[in-house]
Design an enzyme around this catalytic site. Structure first.
Site, PDB file in Angstrom:
ATOM      1  N   GLY A  99       0.821  -1.199   0.000  1.00  0.00           N
ATOM      2  CA  GLY A  99       0.000   0.000   0.000  1.00  0.00           C
ATOM      3  C   GLY A  99       0.858   1.253   0.000  1.00  0.00           C
ATOM      4  CB  CYS A 100       0.028   4.744  -0.845  1.00  0.00           C
ATOM      5  SG  CYS A 100      -1.540   4.914   0.052  1.00  0.00           S
ATOM      6  CE1 TYR A 101      -0.739   8.367   4.260  1.00  0.00           C
ATOM      7  CE2 TYR A 101      -2.718   7.039   4.021  1.00  0.00           C
ATOM      8  CZ  TYR A 101      -2.114   8.278   4.094  1.00  0.00           C
ATOM      9  OH  TYR A 101      -2.867   9.425   4.003  1.00  0.00           O
TER      10      TYR A 101
ATOM     11  CB  THR B 186       5.375   2.083  -0.019  1.00  0.00           C
ATOM     12  OG1 THR B 186       4.697   0.963  -0.599  1.00  0.00           O
ATOM     13  CG2 THR B 186       6.679   2.314  -0.764  1.00  0.00           C
ATOM     14  CB  ALA B 187       5.627   6.478   2.753  1.00  0.00           C
TER      15      ALA B 187
END
Length: 255
Positions: free
Chosen positions: A149-151, A153-154
Site C-alpha cells: 500500500g501507499c502509506y 511503502t513510505a
C-alpha cells in the site's frame, strides 16, 4: 514480449500502470477490463495515451481470456483479486495484485479490517510482499505478488533500516503521514471535492486505518518482535504523493 492483462483499468492506479507499461520495452498490454466502460477505447478515456494504445478496448473480465496472457495485474478495489487469482494461477499465469487482497498474511486479520471473509486464504502463504528493497530476489520468481500500500511503502522504507539494525525502540513508534487527494481514488466523494479539500488539511481514520496492520506486519517481521505503532494519516490539498514524518526513540545513542 510479455503479454499483459489489466483487470480494472479505469482508476488512477490503472491509468498509472498503463503509463508505466507503455514505457516498458518488453511488455505489451493485450487486455484491459472494465465492467462499466466495456467497449470504450483506452485512447478515448485517456487521450494522453492514445499513441501508446490506439486500439486497446475495455472488455469484461473473463478468466479464459486473461489466461492467454503471461501476467495479470489487478488494479481493482479490495475484494476482487482474491476471487479470480486462484483460477488465473492454475492456468500458469502470474498475478500482480495492486489492491490489498494479499498483503496481510493472516486471513482473520484481513477480514477484520476489510469487512469481508477472504476469498483465497490458501494463497496468502504463497503471496510475496512486493517491496523490492526487502524481497527483491523472492519477487523475481513469485507467481503471486502483493504490491504494498501507499502509506506502508513510505513508512516501512523510512523505518526499516533502524528497526533491522535494532536501533529503534519498537514499543513507541509514531508515523504521521500526509497523502494527496488521488489516494482516495477516482470515484466521486464529498471529501475529495475541491471545496472540501482545497486550502485544508485534516486527519482521518484516526481510530484505525486499514494500512496499520500492514505496516505493523512488515516492521514486526524486521524486528522479530511485536511493534507498537501509532499511525495517523492526513489528507492534504495536493494531487499525489505522500509525506511521512516518522518518530522513534533511538536505543543506542552512541551510533
Amino acid at each position: 514480449m510479455i503479454k499483459v492483462a489489466i483487470v480494472g483499468g479505469t482508476g488512477y492506479t490503472g491509468v498509472e500502470l498503463l503509463r508505466l507499461l507503455a514505457l516498458h520495452p518488453h511488455a505489451q498490454v493485450e487486455i484491459i477490463t472494465s465492467r462499466s466502460e466495456e467497449g470504450m477505447r483506452v485512447a478515448d478515456m485517456y487521450p494522453n495515451l492514445r499513441e501508446n494504445y490506439p486500439e486497446l478496448v475495455f472488455s469484461i473480465p473473463l478468466v479464459e481470456q486473461l489466461a492467454t496472457c503471461d501476467v495479470v495485474f489487478f488494479a481493482t478495489p479490495h475484494g476482487v483479486a482474491h476471487g479470480l487469482a486462484d483460477e488465473i494461477l492454475q492456468a500458469g499465469v502470474r498475478v500482480i495484485d495492486l489492491s490489498a487482497d494479499f498483503r496481510l498474511q493472516d486471513a482473520d486479520e484481513w477480514a477484520q479490517w476489510y469487512g469481508q471473509a477472504h476469498g483465497a486464504p490458501h494463497l496468502l502463504g504463497e503471496a510475496v510482499y512486493g517491496l523490492p528493497e526487502v524481497n527483491r530476489d523472492a519477487i523475481k520468481g513469485a507467481r503471486l505478488i502483493a504490491v504494498p500500500g501507499c502509506y506502508p511503502t513510505a513508512v516501512q522504507l523510512g523505518l526499516l533500516p533502524l528497526v533491522e539494525a535494532g536501533l529503534a525502540d519498537t514499543k513507541q513508534i509514531i508515523a504521521s503521514c500526509a497523502s494527496g487527494v488521488s489516494g482516495a481514488g477516482r470515484a466521486a466523494k464529498v471529501g475529495s471535492l475541491f471545496c472540501e479539500s482545497a486550502e485544508n488539511m485534516m486527519a482521518y481514520a484516526v481510530t484505525g486505518h486499514r494500512h496499520l496492520p500492514e505496516i505493523r506486519q512488515g516492521l514486526r517481521h524486521a524486528a522479530g518482535q511485536p511493534v507498537e505503532l501509532t499511525f495517523v494519516p492526513h489528507l492534504v490539498p495536493m494531487i499525489r504523493g505522500i509525506h511521512a514524518t516518522l518518530y522513534a526513540t533511538v536505543v543506542d545513542r552512541d551510533v
